[in-house]
Design a protein around this motif. Structure first.
Motif, PDB file in Angstrom:
ATOM      1  N   LEU A 467       0.866  -1.170  -0.222  1.00  0.00           N
ATOM      2  CA  LEU A 467      -0.469  -0.352   0.047  1.00  0.00           C
ATOM      3  C   LEU A 467       0.524   1.503  -0.183  1.00  0.00           C
ATOM      4  CD1 LEU A 467      -2.954  -0.755   2.469  1.00  0.00           C
ATOM      5  CD2 LEU A 467      -3.269  -0.623   0.509  1.00  0.00           C
ATOM      6  N   ASP A 468       2.333   1.494   0.292  1.00  0.00           N
ATOM      7  CA  ASP A 468       2.772   2.395   0.616  1.00  0.00           C
ATOM      8  C   ASP A 468       4.226   1.916  -0.401  1.00  0.00           C
ATOM      9  OD1 ASP A 468       4.386   0.492   2.445  1.00  0.00           O
ATOM     10  OD2 ASP A 468       3.046   1.195   3.869  1.00  0.00           O
ATOM     11  N   ASN A 469       4.980   3.101   0.216  1.00  0.00           N
ATOM     12  CA  ASN A 469       6.244   3.039  -0.834  1.00  0.00           C
ATOM     13  C   ASN A 469       7.245   2.864   0.593  1.00  0.00           C
ATOM     14  OD1 ASN A 469       8.046   3.360  -2.998  1.00  0.00           O
ATOM     15  ND2 ASN A 469       8.219   5.412  -2.476  1.00  0.00           N
ATOM     16  N   ASN A 470       7.038   2.234   1.533  1.00  0.00           N
ATOM     17  CA  ASN A 470       8.183   2.029   2.777  1.00  0.00           C
ATOM     18  C   ASN A 470       9.209   1.287   1.985  1.00  0.00           C
ATOM     19  OD1 ASN A 470       6.467   3.916   3.843  1.00  0.00           O
ATOM     20  ND2 ASN A 470       5.325   2.238   5.145  1.00  0.00           N
ATOM     21  N   ALA A 471       8.845   0.363   1.489  1.00  0.00           N
ATOM     22  CA  ALA A 471      10.667  -0.014   1.224  1.00  0.00           C
ATOM     23  C   ALA A 471      11.720   0.534   0.709  1.00  0.00           C
ATOM     24  CB  ALA A 471      10.115  -1.461   0.123  1.00  0.00           C
ATOM     25  N   ALA A 472      11.445   1.794   0.019  1.00  0.00           N
ATOM     26  CA  ALA A 472      12.302   2.878  -0.713  1.00  0.00           C
ATOM     27  C   ALA A 472      12.860   3.719   0.681  1.00  0.00           C
ATOM     28  CB  ALA A 472      11.443   3.305  -2.093  1.00  0.00           C
ATOM     29  N   GLU A 473      12.160   3.804   1.083  1.00  0.00           N
ATOM     30  CA  GLU A 473      12.183   4.417   2.167  1.00  0.00           C
ATOM     31  C   GLU A 473      13.486   3.863   3.085  1.00  0.00           C
ATOM     32  OE1 GLU A 473       9.088   7.087   4.063  1.00  0.00           O
ATOM     33  OE2 GLU A 473       8.429   7.665   1.910  1.00  0.00           O
ATOM     34  N   ARG A 474      13.085   2.227   3.495  1.00  0.00           N
ATOM     35  CA  ARG A 474      13.976   2.574   4.304  1.00  0.00           C
ATOM     36  C   ARG A 474      15.020   1.838   3.501  1.00  0.00           C
ATOM     37  NH1 ARG A 474       9.082  -0.939   5.440  1.00  0.00           N
ATOM     38  NH2 ARG A 474       9.640  -2.319   3.864  1.00  0.00           N
ATOM     39  N   ALA A 475      15.054   1.587   2.100  1.00  0.00           N
ATOM     40  CA  ALA A 475      16.466   1.537   1.425  1.00  0.00           C
ATOM     41  C   ALA A 475      17.381   2.850   1.297  1.00  0.00           C
ATOM     42  CB  ALA A 475      15.966   1.135  -0.353  1.00  0.00           C
ATOM     43  N   LEU A 476      16.593   3.895   1.715  1.00  0.00           N
ATOM     44  CA  LEU A 476      17.291   5.000   1.637  1.00  0.00           C
ATOM     45  C   LEU A 476      18.041   5.692   2.979  1.00  0.00           C
ATOM     46  CD1 LEU A 476      15.224   7.380  -0.157  1.00  0.00           C
ATOM     47  CD2 LEU A 476      17.374   7.056  -1.147  1.00  0.00           C
ATOM     48  N   ARG A 477      17.516   4.855   4.312  1.00  0.00           N
ATOM     49  CA  ARG A 477      18.510   4.748   5.393  1.00  0.00           C
ATOM     50  C   ARG A 477      19.407   5.582   5.438  1.00  0.00           C
ATOM     51  NH1 ARG A 477      15.240   2.261  10.143  1.00  0.00           N
ATOM     52  NH2 ARG A 477      13.032   3.133   9.084  1.00  0.00           N
ATOM     53  N   PRO A 478      20.458   4.281   5.042  1.00  0.00           N
ATOM     54  CA  PRO A 478      21.726   4.416   5.171  1.00  0.00           C
ATOM     55  C   PRO A 478      22.211   5.483   4.344  1.00  0.00           C
ATOM     56  CG  PRO A 478      21.581   2.222   4.328  1.00  0.00           C
ATOM     57  CD  PRO A 478      19.831   2.957   4.426  1.00  0.00           C
ATOM     58  N   ALA A 479      21.841   5.786   3.465  1.00  0.00           N
ATOM     59  CA  ALA A 479      22.058   7.660   2.950  1.00  0.00           C
ATOM     60  C   ALA A 479      21.963   9.308   3.728  1.00  0.00           C
ATOM     61  CB  ALA A 479      21.713   7.596   1.099  1.00  0.00           C
ATOM     62  N   VAL A 480      20.339   8.770   3.935  1.00  0.00           N
ATOM     63  CA  VAL A 480      20.305   9.808   5.192  1.00  0.00           C
ATOM     64  C   VAL A 480      21.265   9.733   6.235  1.00  0.00           C
ATOM     65  CG1 VAL A 480      18.600  11.041   6.508  1.00  0.00           C
ATOM     66  CG2 VAL A 480      17.787   9.624   4.087  1.00  0.00           C
ATOM     67  N   VAL A 481      21.330   8.588   6.762  1.00  0.00           N
ATOM     68  CA  VAL A 481      22.313   8.899   8.098  1.00  0.00           C
ATOM     69  C   VAL A 481      23.972   8.876   7.587  1.00  0.00           C
ATOM     70  CG1 VAL A 481      23.450   6.836   9.669  1.00  0.00           C
ATOM     71  CG2 VAL A 481      20.978   6.408   9.172  1.00  0.00           C
ATOM     72  N   GLY A 482      23.796   8.873   6.092  1.00  0.00           N
ATOM     73  CA  GLY A 482      25.618   9.279   6.097  1.00  0.00           C
ATOM     74  C   GLY A 482      25.707  10.485   5.663  1.00  0.00           C
ATOM     75  N   ARG A 483      24.419  11.481   5.274  1.00  0.00           N
ATOM     76  CA  ARG A 483      23.912  12.673   5.133  1.00  0.00           C
ATOM     77  C   ARG A 483      24.296  12.715   5.948  1.00  0.00           C
ATOM     78  NH1 ARG A 483      19.014  13.300   2.383  1.00  0.00           N
ATOM     79  NH2 ARG A 483      17.716  13.336   4.717  1.00  0.00           N
TER      80      ARG A 483
END
Length: 564
Positions: A467-483
């Motif tokens: 129902l949502d796009n949370n899979a992509a948002e979870r995949a971006l988590r390492p990038a957000v933490v690194g940023r």
């Protein structure tokens, strides 16, 4: 005199009329006037009528101006109230962003949106239930320490005799240390005189990942995982190593990472090919700073895109946020479903590729209602009603999806129940859009819901999708933490290395592979290949591995994995 009185009565409008009341006695008395007095009275009557007419016109003008001023100030008051309400809503939104909880699973919201029967299950160990006890980690190597006693009885002075068995205790420890691996290459002299061999034969040199480099594979594995998986800045990692007695210059680490980038690129390219063979993808993007000047670009903001299928993850670093990025990543894709948010680039991509359908994220729509409830307290009950419906939709779809995957006959009933709920939500949206009593903020949320309705209900015909796009948002988590930890990349090549490593690590996560195990095996294979890509790349692609190799890669003992 009678004529004069009649003229005066005509001038001042006192001509007897049948509609008048009965005349009084003084109405019947006659007064004698001169011609001059008559003229003066007529002039005064005309002047008074003129003054009265001007006064009436003035009053009407002032009244009209007053009404116009009232309307103008009422409109201005409404505009100021709307601006004040918008400003207060923005303040509440910013306060929530800065000081509020980052999670959307607040107790207050969940209490409203509770759809399951009975109270929620409390967290932690349940009262009256037997616990699982301590987890035994028998796979770890053990160091046995013998503890003995050399003592005597404090009263009589006699010693102690040994008793069979021991009372054991297990303590987990971790030890990190740097060491020098000294490779002694023995030399030999040939015993023959045929001349086929040189005068001195030396054992072959050790395999090196970087020619003439002094750092081993384990160092590069630690550096890559520390930075791109755990989000640790390079200078902090070097400081940690320095505390362990290993001093490495920043330039040595930077140059080594630059030389490793071409070795990892083919794995990411193979992952992109595997991604394109899928039929359902998740996509999202986030900002990524690249602190290198590029001709024609203002600022350092780039964008890190992620595309994820069931078997592969691909990150793309691009200076733009246009539809050309998904078009390039999903090149030669004819049909499929793309789960995305409501960003315009995805809609343009779908227009250019009619075979690709967009599944819009319900979580973003839910956030619109939550934001309306936070920004406009008067809309709290209305917004929470919609949030509760969305929560019920999530519960129904989860049950429906599981039944569809299991081939359960109850899927038809769950599917009908889900479709009925969706139909009622659509009708409620239409009814509330026609209701003028609702505030403008509510209509704005409903118009957005109506605009993306076709993409929001795409899951009805495709039960397997989310129902949502949370899979992509979870995949971006390492990038957000690194940023957050190291701000981005200092150059374009380091940004591309970050995208490559995150693609490889994300794909390994899809397959449940231990990243340290895989990376150690792959870099050892590159070292044995003379610092180049292994000839047999398929041995390191998860979708090409057999079950035995997958099982070995999912473990932690990388020494038993064939890296040749």
């Amino acid at each position: 005199m009678n004529d004069t009185a009649a003229d005066l009565d005509s001038a001042i409008g006192t001509v007897p009329d049948a509609r008048r009341p009965t005349p009084k006695p003084y109405d019947q008395e006659l007064v004698t006037l001169t011609r001059r007095e008559h003229i003066e009275l007529v002039q005064r009557a005309s002047s008074y009528r003129s003054l009265h007419a001007r006064a009436v016109a003035r009053i009407e003008f002032v009244e009209r101006r007053h009404q116009a001023e009232k309307a103008r100030f009422a409109q201005r008051e409404a505009e100021l109230k709307a601006a004040l309400e918008a400003a207060q809503a923005q303040i509440r939104d910013l306060r929530l962003r800065v000081f509020g909880a980052k999670t959307e699973q607040s107790r207050r919201i969940n209490a409203v949106c509770q759809v399951s029967a009975g109270p929620p299950r409390p967290r932690g160990q349940q009262r009256g239930r037997r616990g699982h006890g301590r987890t035994r980690l028998g796979g770890l190597p053990a160091r046995v320490e013998e503890v003995t006693l050399q003592t005597t009885c404090p009263r009589c002075g006699l010693g102690l005799s040994a008793f069979p068995g021991t009372q054991d205790a297990e303590i987990l420890e971790i030890e990190v240390k740097a060491y020098r691996r000294i490779v002694r290459r023995h030399r030999y002299r040939p015993l023959c005189c045929c001349g086929a061999l040189p005068g001195i034969v030396t054992a072959p040199p050790p395999a090196q990942l970087i020619p003439r480099g002094k750092l081993g594979v384990s160092v590069w594995v630690e550096a890559l995982l520390s930075k791109f998986l755990y989000g640790q800045p390079s200078h902090r990692l070097l400081q940690d190593w320095d505390d362990h007695g290993l001093h490495i210059a920043q330039g040595t680490l930077t140059e080594g990472l630059r030389m490793l980038w071409p070795l990892l690129g083919p794995v990411a390219e193979a992952g992109l090919d595997e991604l394109r063979r899928g039929s359902h993808w998740h996509a999202d993007e986030t900002r990524w700073e690249v602190f290198e000047e590029e001709p024609g670009k203002v600022g350092h903001r780039w964008y890190l895109w992620v595309f994820q299928s069931a078997t592969a993850v691909c990150f793309v670093l691009d200076p733009s946020r246009s539809a050309s990025v998904p078009a390039a990543a999903l090149n030669h894709v004819d049909e499929g479903i793309l789960s995305v948010d409501r960003y315009a680039s995805y809609r343009k991509f779908a227009r250019l590729n009619p075979g690709v359908k967009l599944s819009i994220c319900w979580a973003h729509q839910r956030r619109d209602f939550l934001r309306a409830a936070n920004d406009y307290p008067a809309l709290w009950d209305w917004a929470m009603g919609w949030v509760g419906l969305i929560g019920e939709l999530y519960a129904l779809h989860a049950r429906r999806r599981q039944q569809w995957a299991d081939g359960d006959a109850a899927f038809k009933d769950s599917d009908a129940e889900t479709r009925a709920l969706v139909a009622s939500m659509e009708q409620r949206c239409l009814d509330e859009l026609a209701d003028t009593a609702l505030a403008g903020a509510a209509h704005k949320v409903l118009r957005t819901l109506r605009t993306y309705w076709a993409g929001l209900i795409l899951f009805l015909d495709h039960p397997a999708i989310d129902l949502d796009n949370n899979a992509a948002e979870r995949a971006l988590r390492p990038a957000v933490v690194g940023r957050k930890n190291f701000y981005g990349s200092g150059s374009q090549w380091s940004g591309q290395l970050a995208a490559t490593m995150m693609s490889v690590l994300g794909t390994l996560k899809c397959w449940g592979i231990n990243p340290r195990t895989w990376l150690s095996a792959y870099l050892h294979a590159c070292a044995h290949a003379g610092g180049c890509m292994p000839a047999d790349l398929d041995r390191f692609l998860p979708w090409r591995m057999d079950e035995a190799r997958l099982s070995a890669m999912r473990g932690v003992a990388c020494a038993t994995i064939d890296s040749s």
